[in-house]
Scaffold this motif. Structure first.
Motif, mmCIF file in Angstrom:
data_model
loop_
_atom_site.group_PDB
_atom_site.id
_atom_site.type_symbol
_atom_site.label_atom_id
_atom_site.label_comp_id
_atom_site.label_asym_id
_atom_site.label_seq_id
_atom_site.Cartn_x
_atom_site.Cartn_y
_atom_site.Cartn_z
ATOM 1 N N LYS A 7 0.839 -1.202 0.000
ATOM 2 C CA LYS A 7 0.000 0.000 0.000
ATOM 3 C C LYS A 7 0.876 1.255 0.000
ATOM 4 O O LYS A 7 1.824 1.346 0.772
ATOM 5 C CB LYS A 7 -0.918 -0.016 1.231
ATOM 6 N N GLY A 9 0.772 5.317 0.514
ATOM 7 C CA GLY A 9 -0.026 6.441 1.011
ATOM 8 C C GLY A 9 0.159 7.688 0.166
ATOM 9 O O GLY A 9 0.940 7.691 -0.796
ATOM 10 N N GLY A 10 -0.543 8.747 0.542
ATOM 11 C CA GLY A 10 -0.607 9.975 -0.252
ATOM 12 C C GLY A 10 0.737 10.582 -0.628
ATOM 13 O O GLY A 10 0.966 10.918 -1.803
ATOM 14 N N THR A 174 4.942 4.357 3.633
ATOM 15 C CA THR A 174 4.510 5.708 3.981
ATOM 16 C C THR A 174 5.695 6.655 4.044
ATOM 17 O O THR A 174 6.779 6.330 3.545
ATOM 18 C CB THR A 174 3.680 5.666 5.294
ATOM 19 N N ASP A 175 5.484 7.836 4.662
ATOM 20 C CA ASP A 175 6.538 8.850 4.665
ATOM 21 C C ASP A 175 7.402 8.807 5.922
ATOM 22 O O ASP A 175 8.223 9.687 6.150
ATOM 23 C CB ASP A 175 5.932 10.249 4.470
ATOM 24 N N GLY A 178 8.706 3.735 9.903
ATOM 25 C CA GLY A 178 8.146 2.741 10.805
ATOM 26 C C GLY A 178 7.223 3.395 11.809
ATOM 27 O O GLY A 178 6.884 4.580 11.686
ATOM 28 N N ILE A 179 6.836 2.612 12.813
ATOM 29 C CA ILE A 179 5.978 3.132 13.876
ATOM 30 C C ILE A 179 6.887 3.559 15.023
ATOM 31 O O ILE A 179 7.790 2.814 15.417
ATOM 32 C CB ILE A 179 4.961 2.059 14.309
ATOM 33 N N TYR A 180 6.648 4.736 15.527
ATOM 34 C CA TYR A 180 7.495 5.322 16.571
ATOM 35 C C TYR A 180 6.751 5.387 17.906
ATOM 36 O O TYR A 180 5.528 5.245 17.967
ATOM 37 C CB TYR A 180 7.926 6.735 16.149
ATOM 38 N N THR A 182 6.152 7.959 19.478
ATOM 39 C CA THR A 182 5.131 8.975 19.241
ATOM 40 C C THR A 182 5.386 9.537 17.859
ATOM 41 O O THR A 182 6.358 9.158 17.204
ATOM 42 C CB THR A 182 5.131 10.092 20.312
ATOM 43 N N ASP A 183 4.516 10.417 17.386
ATOM 44 C CA ASP A 183 4.700 10.979 16.052
ATOM 45 C C ASP A 183 6.074 11.635 15.946
ATOM 46 O O ASP A 183 6.363 12.601 16.651
ATOM 47 C CB ASP A 183 3.596 12.017 15.810
ATOM 48 N N PRO A 184 6.950 11.119 15.080
ATOM 49 C CA PRO A 184 8.303 11.694 14.976
ATOM 50 C C PRO A 184 8.300 13.157 14.535
ATOM 51 O O PRO A 184 9.315 13.830 14.667
ATOM 52 C CB PRO A 184 9.002 10.799 13.937
ATOM 53 N N ARG A 185 7.171 13.638 14.046
ATOM 54 C CA ARG A 185 7.103 15.059 13.683
ATOM 55 C C ARG A 185 6.950 15.955 14.901
ATOM 56 O O ARG A 185 7.128 17.165 14.831
ATOM 57 C CB ARG A 185 5.914 15.316 12.756
ATOM 58 N N ALA A 209 -3.057 8.327 16.427
ATOM 59 C CA ALA A 209 -1.815 8.091 15.661
ATOM 60 C C ALA A 209 -2.189 7.641 14.260
ATOM 61 O O ALA A 209 -2.554 6.491 14.039
ATOM 62 C CB ALA A 209 -0.950 7.036 16.345
ATOM 63 N N LYS A 210 -2.131 8.562 13.310
ATOM 64 C CA LYS A 210 -2.756 8.244 12.018
ATOM 65 C C LYS A 210 -1.875 7.406 11.104
ATOM 66 O O LYS A 210 -2.214 7.202 9.945
ATOM 67 C CB LYS A 210 -3.223 9.517 11.325
ATOM 68 N N VAL A 211 -0.757 6.908 11.628
ATOM 69 C CA VAL A 211 0.123 6.094 10.796
ATOM 70 C C VAL A 211 -0.605 4.845 10.270
ATOM 71 O O VAL A 211 -0.318 4.363 9.176
ATOM 72 C CB VAL A 211 1.448 5.771 11.552
HETATM 73 P P1 ADP Z 1 -0.020 7.978 4.401
HETATM 74 O O1 ADP Z 1 -0.399 9.126 3.550
HETATM 75 O O2 ADP Z 1 1.169 7.236 3.902
HETATM 76 O O3 ADP Z 1 -1.168 7.081 4.737
HETATM 77 P P2 ADP Z 1 -0.284 9.233 6.996
HETATM 78 O O4 ADP Z 1 -0.008 10.692 6.997
HETATM 79 O O5 ADP Z 1 -1.685 8.787 7.005
HETATM 80 O O6 ADP Z 1 0.515 8.616 5.751
HETATM 81 O O7 ADP Z 1 0.476 8.534 8.214
HETATM 82 C C1 ADP Z 1 1.856 8.713 8.383
HETATM 83 C C2 ADP Z 1 2.081 9.797 9.410
HETATM 84 O O8 ADP Z 1 1.647 9.354 10.681
HETATM 85 C C3 ADP Z 1 3.529 10.165 9.653
HETATM 86 O O9 ADP Z 1 3.979 11.117 8.731
HETATM 87 C C4 ADP Z 1 3.528 10.692 11.087
HETATM 88 O O10 ADP Z 1 3.513 12.099 11.116
HETATM 89 C C5 ADP Z 1 2.195 10.205 11.647
HETATM 90 N N1 ADP Z 1 2.314 9.481 12.916
HETATM 91 C C6 ADP Z 1 1.556 9.698 14.005
HETATM 92 N N2 ADP Z 1 1.918 8.916 15.014
HETATM 93 C C7 ADP Z 1 2.941 8.161 14.567
HETATM 94 C C8 ADP Z 1 3.745 7.139 15.172
HETATM 95 N N3 ADP Z 1 3.541 6.735 16.427
HETATM 96 N N4 ADP Z 1 4.710 6.578 14.413
HETATM 97 C C9 ADP Z 1 4.907 6.953 13.148
HETATM 98 N N5 ADP Z 1 4.185 7.927 12.531
HETATM 99 C C10 ADP Z 1 3.208 8.521 13.227
#
Ligand code: ADP
Ligand code: ASP
Ligand code: MG
Length: 412
Positions: A7, A9-10, A174-175, A178-180, A182-185, A209-211
């Motif tokens: 898959k 993502g955007g 995705t961008d 991996g899964i962190y 918390t949001d690495p941003r 957490a929208k990952v």
């Molecule tokens: P896609 O467009 O690939 O579906 P999303 O924007 O929906 O991507 O999801 C990826 C984003 O999720 C990351 O850029 C990150 O900012 C956010 N995110 C939130 N929580 C986490 C987490 N625990 N680990 C990784 N990313 C996270």
């Protein structure tokens, strides 16, 4: 042939170069001997733009037309991905949801997948097609209307396909890599996890957490799909990214394993409601009927037979919630003084399966927020999470403070 679901993502299909980059990753898997099902999202920003157009045209829109509009972004990327693969001499074709047909409930804008018949795609694989490109996020209801699966729904499309086709793995590109914790941003101290338990990811996702979309994690857990999150911008192999797996497969154990946030929350309070049996049902019935996702609920101690009822919901549902309450009042089902709104709040949560057997997590959380002078407006807890509603302007600060307080930057 073994089947792999990939898959993108955007941001991974944001322009033609990125689609080509994603197609290269698909080519590599085809060369390894897989038949591949590629699920694509809309180009990044596209779905938001489409949602904006719908709201500008009709603030309390007909959800069936909302779905007709917002599903269209994925149609473009599915076709472009198939064309890109064909240009690489890889036999590929695209499918929109209804062509599969991916059948869903008719809960427009948050439909659930009911069935994915394999016949159409299997037949094409049998005829030599190597890649089926499927538009994520969309399906068709029994009424024959186009549906969508809720924001982030392409993740769920991917896992559902992996389950239906007994895929060897479901790779979510995705961008982030991996899964962190918390949001690495939000904090550079966020640490990438090698593995995370389904239950924890389920909580993190449902708390914002929208990952991964929550429903995708639920499906992966139920159907035992090998689910992995990895970067579409880096070289990757079988060991890259983060694997979502059973608790038993994980050695690392911390009491709290992650911090999640949900930025766009609202708090609504009905002042001076009659405190009588059935009042909660009279309030939350119409809200449910109006499609409002009520989250936290607090009922105050009553005085002189009247009380205040507070609930939280996504900020973009405030208008609908208000309408549902005013209509219930006009019908004489509820009576309240004023409806007070606070649309500047967010929810921050800590999650960990270790909480089941550890006391003192809540106290530590409240202490960390106190040290930053952050006021808590509503609290809710469950077996493996604690959530607080706070002012939105403190969101980043709260996430960072909690990440530090629970030592998430250090390996277990
Ligand atoms: P896609 O467009 O690939 O579906 P999303 O924007 O929906 O991507 O999801 C990826 C984003 O999720 C990351 O850029 C990150 O900012 C956010 N995110 C939130 N929580 C986490 C987490 N625990 N680990 C990784 N990313 C996270
Ligand atoms: N394009 C849809 C969204 O932005 C679905 C997805 O990307 O998963 O929500
Ligand atoms: Mg997503």
């Amino acid at each position: 042939m073994p089947i792999l679901v990939m898959k993108f993502g955007g941001t991974s299909v944001a322009d033609l170069d990125r689609i080509r980059n994603a197609a290269e990753k698909v080519r590599r898997e085809v060369e390894r001997g897989y038949d591949v099902i590629v699920i694509v999202s809309a180009m990044s920003g596209k779905t938001n733009e489409l949602v904006g157009w719908v709201s500008q045209t009709s603030p309390l829109f007909d959800a069936r037309e909302y779905d007709a509009v917002v599903s269209s972004g994925e149609n473009v990327t599915a076709g472009l991905m198939a064309l890109t693969l064909q240009e690489m001499d890889i036999p590929a074709r695209s499918w929109q949801g209804w062509q599969v047909p991916l059948k869903t409930t008719s809960a427009h804008s948050s439909a659930r997948i009911q069935e994915i018949p394999r016949a159409n795609i299997d037949q094409k694989f049998a005829e030599g097609m190597k890649v089926a490109v499927v538009a994520g996020f969309q399906g068709i209801s029994d009424e024959g209307r186009i549906t969508t699966l809720g924001r982030g729904g392409s993740d769920t499309t991917a896992v559902a396909f992996a389950a239906a086709f007994a895929a060897e793995r479901c790779d979510i590109y995705t961008d982030v890599d991996g899964i962190y914790t918390t949001d690495p941003r939000i904090t550079k101290k966020a640490r990438k996890l090698e593995k995370i338990a389904f239950e924890e990811m389920l909580e993190l996702a449902s708390l914002g957490a929208k990952v991964l979309q929550t429903r995708s994690v639920e499906l992966a857990m139920r159907y035992k799909v090998r689910l992995r999150v990895l970067s579409s911008f880096e070289e990757t192999d079988e060991t890259s990214g983060t694997l979502v797996c059973d608790e038993e497969e994980i050695m690392e154990s911390k009491v709290v394993s992650g911090v999640a946030y949900s930025r766009d929350e609202a708090k609504m309070t009905l002042l001076s409601v009659a405190d009588r049996p059935g009042i909660a049902a009279a309030i939350f019935g119409p809200l449910a009927h109006g499609g409002i996702n009520v989250d936290m609920i607090v009922q105050n101690v009553s005085a002189d037979g009247r009380t205040d009822m507070t609930f939280s919901c996504p900020v973009d549902q405030v208008l609908r919630a208000e309408r549902a309450m005013q209509e219930a009042k006009e019908r004489g089902e509820i009576n309240f003084g004023e409806l007070v709104q606070d649309t500047e709040v967010c929810k921050v949560s800590v999650v960990g399966i270790g909480m089941r057997s550890h006391a003192g997590v809540a106290a530590k959380m409240f202490e960390a927020l106190k040290a930053e002078n952050i006021n808590i407006k509503v609290i809710s807890t469950s077996e493996i999470k604690i959530s607080v509603l706070i002012d939105r302007k403190y969101m980043e600060l709260a996430v960072q403070a909690l990440h530090d307080a629970f030592g998430l930057d250090e390996a277990a």
